[in-house]
Motif scaffolding. Structure first.
Motif, PDB file in Angstrom:
ATOM      1  N   ARG A  67     -22.857  21.728 -21.595  1.00 39.97           N
ATOM      2  CA  ARG A  67     -23.615  20.698 -22.317  1.00 39.97           C
ATOM      3  C   ARG A  67     -25.076  21.101 -22.493  1.00 39.97           C
ATOM      4  NH1 ARG A  67     -22.290  18.522 -25.601  1.00 39.97           N
ATOM      5  NH2 ARG A  67     -23.267  16.478 -25.378  1.00 39.97           N
ATOM      6  N   PHE A  68     -25.640  21.862 -21.545  1.00 38.97           N
ATOM      7  CA  PHE A  68     -26.990  22.392 -21.736  1.00 38.97           C
ATOM      8  C   PHE A  68     -27.063  23.227 -23.013  1.00 38.97           C
ATOM      9  CE2 PHE A  68     -28.298  22.270 -17.007  1.00 38.97           C
ATOM     10  CZ  PHE A  68     -29.044  21.126 -17.219  1.00 38.97           C
ATOM     11  N   ARG A  69     -25.964  23.927 -23.291  1.00 33.87           N
ATOM     12  CA  ARG A  69     -25.917  24.806 -24.462  1.00 33.87           C
ATOM     13  C   ARG A  69     -25.340  24.099 -25.687  1.00 33.87           C
ATOM     14  NH1 ARG A  69     -22.141  27.876 -21.251  1.00 33.87           N
ATOM     15  NH2 ARG A  69     -21.562  29.082 -23.090  1.00 33.87           N
ATOM     16  N   ASP A  70     -25.212  22.749 -25.595  1.00 35.76           N
ATOM     17  CA  ASP A  70     -24.738  21.915 -26.697  1.00 35.76           C
ATOM     18  C   ASP A  70     -23.303  22.242 -27.094  1.00 35.76           C
ATOM     19  OD1 ASP A  70     -25.423  19.704 -28.320  1.00 35.76           O
ATOM     20  OD2 ASP A  70     -25.573  21.007 -30.064  1.00 35.76           O
ATOM     21  N   LYS A  71     -22.513  22.690 -26.142  1.00 35.01           N
ATOM     22  CA  LYS A  71     -21.097  22.932 -26.394  1.00 35.01           C
ATOM     23  C   LYS A  71     -20.297  21.680 -26.045  1.00 35.01           C
ATOM     24  CE  LYS A  71     -21.171  27.951 -25.792  1.00 35.01           C
ATOM     25  NZ  LYS A  71     -20.798  28.242 -27.189  1.00 35.01           N
ATOM     26  N   ASP A  72     -19.135  21.545 -26.651  1.00 35.16           N
ATOM     27  CA  ASP A  72     -18.318  20.350 -26.459  1.00 35.16           C
ATOM     28  C   ASP A  72     -17.838  20.228 -25.015  1.00 35.16           C
ATOM     29  OD1 ASP A  72     -18.599  19.722 -29.123  1.00 35.16           O
ATOM     30  OD2 ASP A  72     -16.741  20.732 -29.727  1.00 35.16           O
ATOM     31  N   PHE A  73     -17.714  18.981 -24.576  1.00 33.62           N
ATOM     32  CA  PHE A  73     -17.147  18.691 -23.254  1.00 33.62           C
ATOM     33  C   PHE A  73     -15.640  18.921 -23.289  1.00 33.62           C
ATOM     34  CE2 PHE A  73     -15.020  15.518 -20.513  1.00 33.62           C
ATOM     35  CZ  PHE A  73     -15.469  15.960 -19.278  1.00 33.62           C
ATOM     36  N   ARG A  74     -15.124  19.575 -22.253  1.00 30.51           N
ATOM     37  CA  ARG A  74     -13.682  19.818 -22.145  1.00 30.51           C
ATOM     38  C   ARG A  74     -13.152  19.064 -20.932  1.00 30.51           C
ATOM     39  NH1 ARG A  74     -13.535  26.356 -22.996  1.00 30.51           N
ATOM     40  NH2 ARG A  74     -14.560  26.229 -20.960  1.00 30.51           N
ATOM     41  N   PRO A  75     -12.301  18.043 -21.129  1.00 31.40           N
ATOM     42  CA  PRO A  75     -11.796  17.242 -19.991  1.00 31.40           C
ATOM     43  C   PRO A  75     -11.080  18.084 -18.942  1.00 31.40           C
ATOM     44  CG  PRO A  75     -11.294  16.181 -22.082  1.00 31.40           C
ATOM     45  CD  PRO A  75     -11.808  17.539 -22.419  1.00 31.40           C
ATOM     46  N   GLU A  76     -10.352  19.117 -19.372  1.00 32.27           N
ATOM     47  CA  GLU A  76      -9.613  19.973 -18.439  1.00 32.27           C
ATOM     48  C   GLU A  76     -10.340  21.311 -18.302  1.00 32.27           C
ATOM     49  OE1 GLU A  76      -7.131  18.831 -16.726  1.00 32.27           O
ATOM     50  OE2 GLU A  76      -7.189  16.912 -17.790  1.00 32.27           O
ATOM     51  N   GLU A  77     -11.561  21.260 -17.813  1.00 34.15           N
ATOM     52  CA  GLU A  77     -12.370  22.468 -17.656  1.00 34.15           C
ATOM     53  C   GLU A  77     -11.793  23.332 -16.536  1.00 34.15           C
ATOM     54  OE1 GLU A  77     -14.831  25.153 -18.640  1.00 34.15           O
ATOM     55  OE2 GLU A  77     -15.375  23.208 -19.512  1.00 34.15           O
ATOM     56  N   PRO A  78     -11.439  24.595 -16.813  1.00 40.61           N
ATOM     57  CA  PRO A  78     -10.913  25.460 -15.741  1.00 40.61           C
ATOM     58  C   PRO A  78     -11.981  25.765 -14.697  1.00 40.61           C
ATOM     59  CG  PRO A  78     -11.296  26.726 -17.758  1.00 40.61           C
ATOM     60  CD  PRO A  78     -11.497  25.280 -18.114  1.00 40.61           C
ATOM     61  N   SER A  79     -11.549  25.985 -13.453  1.00 40.27           N
ATOM     62  CA  SER A  79     -12.478  26.268 -12.362  1.00 40.27           C
ATOM     63  C   SER A  79     -13.136  27.632 -12.565  1.00 40.27           C
ATOM     64  CB  SER A  79     -11.750  26.258 -11.015  1.00 40.27           C
ATOM     65  OG  SER A  79     -11.217  24.985 -10.761  1.00 40.27           O
ATOM     66  N   THR A  80     -14.405  27.692 -12.222  1.00 42.85           N
ATOM     67  CA  THR A  80     -15.133  28.960 -12.280  1.00 42.85           C
ATOM     68  C   THR A  80     -14.672  29.848 -11.135  1.00 42.85           C
ATOM     69  OG1 THR A  80     -17.059  27.868 -13.238  1.00 42.85           O
ATOM     70  CG2 THR A  80     -17.415  30.030 -12.245  1.00 42.85           C
ATOM     71  N   ILE A  81     -14.476  31.115 -11.427  1.00 40.66           N
ATOM     72  CA  ILE A  81     -14.119  32.099 -10.409  1.00 40.66           C
ATOM     73  C   ILE A  81     -15.306  33.019 -10.215  1.00 40.66           C
ATOM     74  CG2 ILE A  81     -12.530  33.947  -9.772  1.00 40.66           C
ATOM     75  CD1 ILE A  81     -10.432  32.652 -11.549  1.00 40.66           C
ATOM     76  N   GLY A  82     -15.899  32.998  -9.030  1.00 44.61           N
ATOM     77  CA  GLY A  82     -17.075  33.836  -8.770  1.00 44.61           C
ATOM     78  C   GLY A  82     -18.317  33.208  -9.360  1.00 44.61           C
ATOM     79  N   ILE A  83     -18.933  33.871 -10.347  1.00 42.31           N
ATOM     80  CA  ILE A  83     -20.133  33.390 -11.020  1.00 42.31           C
ATOM     81  C   ILE A  83     -20.019  33.757 -12.487  1.00 42.31           C
ATOM     82  CG2 ILE A  83     -22.661  33.474 -11.125  1.00 42.31           C
ATOM     83  CD1 ILE A  83     -22.645  34.582  -8.267  1.00 42.31           C
ATOM     84  N   GLU A  84     -20.385  32.817 -13.364  1.00 43.65           N
ATOM     85  CA  GLU A  84     -20.454  33.104 -14.797  1.00 43.65           C
ATOM     86  C   GLU A  84     -21.916  33.025 -15.224  1.00 43.65           C
ATOM     87  OE1 GLU A  84     -18.052  34.127 -16.643  1.00 43.65           O
ATOM     88  OE2 GLU A  84     -16.428  33.820 -15.189  1.00 43.65           O
ATOM     89  N   THR A  85     -22.358  34.002 -16.031  1.00 43.95           N
ATOM     90  CA  THR A  85     -23.763  34.037 -16.453  1.00 43.95           C
ATOM     91  C   THR A  85     -23.860  33.897 -17.965  1.00 43.95           C
ATOM     92  OG1 THR A  85     -23.787  36.454 -16.654  1.00 43.95           O
ATOM     93  CG2 THR A  85     -24.390  35.521 -14.524  1.00 43.95           C
ATOM     94  N   ASN A  86     -24.900  33.175 -18.423  1.00 44.15           N
ATOM     95  CA  ASN A  86     -25.213  33.036 -19.843  1.00 44.15           C
ATOM     96  C   ASN A  86     -26.729  33.027 -19.995  1.00 44.15           C
ATOM     97  OD1 ASN A  86     -22.504  32.156 -21.318  1.00 44.15           O
ATOM     98  ND2 ASN A  86     -22.574  31.066 -19.369  1.00 44.15           N
ATOM     99  N   THR A  87     -27.229  33.712 -20.999  1.00 46.40           N
ATOM    100  CA  THR A  87     -28.662  33.702 -21.264  1.00 46.40           C
ATOM    101  C   THR A  87     -28.916  32.882 -22.521  1.00 46.40           C
ATOM    102  OG1 THR A  87     -28.954  35.876 -20.274  1.00 46.40           O
ATOM    103  CG2 THR A  87     -30.709  35.095 -21.701  1.00 46.40           C
ATOM    104  N   VAL A  88     -29.836  31.924 -22.430  1.00 43.84           N
ATOM    105  CA  VAL A  88     -30.166  31.054 -23.557  1.00 43.84           C
ATOM    106  C   VAL A  88     -31.668  31.076 -23.775  1.00 43.84           C
ATOM    107  CG1 VAL A  88     -28.192  29.537 -23.181  1.00 43.84           C
ATOM    108  CG2 VAL A  88     -30.355  29.020 -22.051  1.00 43.84           C
TER     109      VAL A  88
END
Length: 668
Positions: A67-88
């Protein structure tokens, strides 16, 4: 056409001061000279930060990141494994807008930063500032279009200065804005317990931390969630530089809480149990609350925009965010992308230096170190200048290293394993021992098998692994221990328990702090100094000599109250076969703990919160809790302990064996 309009279009009146026309800018000598200076010695604000999102499994961290990146909310969001990185990138002019994915090339970043410095310098030297009125001149439309086309044809192939960036930077100056957008590197941490002991490698001393929790669950069980928030705040406080960090408490699923008063009740719990302890870290909501309650399922959430704005406002106050760095450092991104393209995720500093001499004209060693620290802070690389081993290596692609750790920590199910290394996976699962052949296999999967010895050296340097047997130092062939995968043991049901009856006992009291981070690294250090007999996640036995052995294990003293926190201890038991050995071993363990704290954590925070020494039965009886004779800070010379006065009541002796006396009166 009026004469003043023609002058404006042609740039004949005060050159750049009176025109944004690209042809005028391209012909301006002063701008060209300033841009050349910017390339050589211009400086720009750091304007970058990591935003690290922590919290329990299922708290809504990934949804918040989306949501910080203005992407749609997903009710069934899969669990993060480890760490995911994004640069904005965050627009300075509108902090409530979405945080956009970075699309600029390294060259565009470099040119825009050099343009910003150029315009700042030129305008600073000018006697007259640009006027907003000049943006609204009236000129015949046809003449304007023809001239603009003619100007574009003249400057489209110019390579001396980036005219477009110069022009945009000048317009931003009129609006009292910085042309350079803030860069935010979002790190979404997995909440499963199996990953906690690998997270520390990626938790910087400076940055923005978000501790995310499920507001519905927190309101229904506030006592449990206060302890979980305390767990995460402790984890952060152990690592960070207080002056360069800010922490936000973020509650998700606000829309599912029906009782509006429940938020206030939970806020009172937070203030009562967390604020005093972590007041130097926590940021406030504009309304004066400590928690930000958001709803990711809403298409537009006012509270999310408030959180986004507060993050930006708070980070601009941090010291490191405003530090100035050389413009030419930004050319390193091209060098970095070259290493990534060649799949060199871990490179030696010498290789980096050789590339920089060719691409960025950086030759001086201190500039190289400063540059590497710059990109470590921004999240583009991982570099540790303070560590004797790690200062020689650079992780060029942190996400690939994270992916390797994911596989090691999250051992695949049998049906998902390559059968040629299935026995190595099983050995890791059962014993915590990693074979170098397994690491080579993982690196082959990632397409980086040529650099797997560097990967091993880095994991050893960060104390995430430690060597057991090495048969080839160059290629790092051998077996290693992955402490976070060691099996646990029930001490009272095994051979470890009997040692207490014939040993000197010392405790390291870490209070509320998380001792696993220290304990597993202490095992690694002890394995480098002593011979080991047995190693488990919560206990290890070592042999100091043929007749003297010692044991370290974790322990807990329960507070007995849901409002108080348990005391976390490391217990050291040294056998008495050689009485003089107790103090020597204690001092070696003390030194190792101090080294771990200094290398990995915030020493000031630990210094205020941990003790080490034997239990004083008299003081414990009087105070109704375990009391230690604190030996932290004792001299490395064991002979100095004889008749050493620890405090008002306690004196330590070391003649044939370790002992102490307590003169505290039984009544006061």
């Amino acid at each position: 056409m009026e004469k003043n309009h023609l002058n404006y279009l042609r740039g004949c009146a005060e050159s750049f001061k009176r025109s944004f026309n690209m042809r005028v800018l391209a012909d301006d000598t002063e701008i060209k000279e300033a841009y050349k200076t910017a390339q050589e010695r211009g400086k720009v604000p750091f304007n970058r930060t990591k935003v690290l999102i922590l919290g329990d499994h299922g708290a809504g961290k990934t949804s918040t990141c989306r949501r910080f990146r203005d992407k749609d909310f997903r009710p069934e969001e899969p669990s993060t494994i480890g760490i995911e990185t994004n640069t904005v990138q965050a627009k300075v002019s509108d902090v409530n807008s979405k945080w956009c994915e970075v699309t600029n090339t390294p060259l565009e970043d470099y040119e825009s930063s050099a343009a910003w410095w150029t315009v700042s310098r030129v305008l600073k030297q000018s006697k007259h500032k640009l006027s907003k009125a000049l943006l609204s001149f009236a000129a015949p439309i046809l003449g304007f279009i023809i001239y603009e086309w003619h100007s574009y044809m003249k400057v489209k192939s110019t390579s001396s200065i980036p005219v477009v960036h110069i022009r945009k930077s000048m317009k931003a100056d009129l609006r009292n804005e910085c042309y350079i957008d803030a860069r935010l590197s979002l790190w979404d941490f997995a909440g499963q317990e199996m990953y906690y002991n690998t997270h520390h490698l990626f938790m910087p001393k400076q940055g923005v931390y978000l501790v995310v929790f499920n507001a519905v669950a927190a309101i229904s069980n506030p006592h449990r969630h206060i302890k979980r928030l305390q767990f995460w705040l402790q984890s952060i406080a152990m690592h960070v530089d207080i002056e360069n960090v800010v922490v936000f408490l973020v509650g998700t699923r606000r829309g599912s809480v029906r009782d509006g008063n429940a938020f206030s009740t939970f806020e009172r719990f937070v203030n009562a149990h967390l604020y005093k302890r972590f007041s130097k870290l926590l940021a406030f909501h504009p309304s004066g609350r400590l928690c930000f309650f958001i709803e990711n399922a809403f298409n537009v959430d006012k509270e999310l925009n408030i959180l986004r704005e507060r993050i930006y406002n708070e980070v601009t106050k941090l010291k490191y965010f405003c530090e100035m760095f050389s413009v030419k450092y930004l050319l390193f991104k091209n060098t970095l992308n070259g290493f990534r393209h060649r799949q060199c995720i871990v490179a030696s500093v010498n290789d980096i230096v050789n590339e920089l001499k060719l691409t960025s004209k950086i030759f001086v060693e201190y500039e190289v170190r400063e540059l590497l620290n710059f990109f470590d802070k921004s999240g583009d690389i991982i570099y540790n200048e303070l560590d004797e081993l790690l200062q020689n290596y650079v992780v060029c692609d942190p996400q690939v290293l994270i992916d390797i750790l994911k596989l090691l920590v999250n051992v695949p199910e049998p049906h998902n394993r390559n059968r040629f290394v299935s026995d190595l996976w099983q050995r890791l699962l059962e014993t915590g021992i990693v074979d170098s052949r397994l690491l080579e296999h993982i690196c082959r999967i990632k397409g980086i098998w040529r650099v797997y010895p560097y990967v091993i050296r880095y994991l050893v340097g960060t104390q995430l692994m430690f060597p057991l047997t090495i048969t080839n130092q160059v290629d790092q062939v051998g077996t290693f221990c992955l402490p976070c995968k060691l099996p646990k043991i029930e001490l009272k049901q095994r051979e470890f328990d009997y040692i207490d009856h014939t040993s000197d006992i010392f405790y390291f009291d870490f209070g509320e702090m998380l001792l696993e981070f220290v304990f597993l690294r202490l095992i690694a250090k002890c394995c480098n100094v002593f011979d080991w007999n047995n190693i488990y996640y919560n206990c290890a036995r070592f042999r100091a000599s043929e007749t003297c052995f010692f044991q370290i294990n974790t322990d807990t003293v329960s507070s007995g109250s849901i409002f108080l926190y348990d005391r976390n201890l490391i217990k050291l038991s040294v056998s008495k076969e050689i009485p003089s050995q107790s103090v020597n071993i204690l001092q070696k363990i003390l030194t190792s703990v101090e080294e771990i704290i200094k290398q990995t954590f915030n020493p000031d925070y630990f210094r205020e919160n941990y003790l080490c020494g034997p239990v004083c039965e008299r003081c414990s009886s009087l105070d109704g809790t375990m009391c230690l004779v604190n030996l932290v800070g004792i001299s490395k010379d064991a002979s100095a302990l004889n008749e050493y006065r620890v405090d008002e009541y306690h004196k330590v002796y070391r003649e044939r064996e370790f002992s102490f006396t307590c003169s505290r009166p039984l009544t006061t």
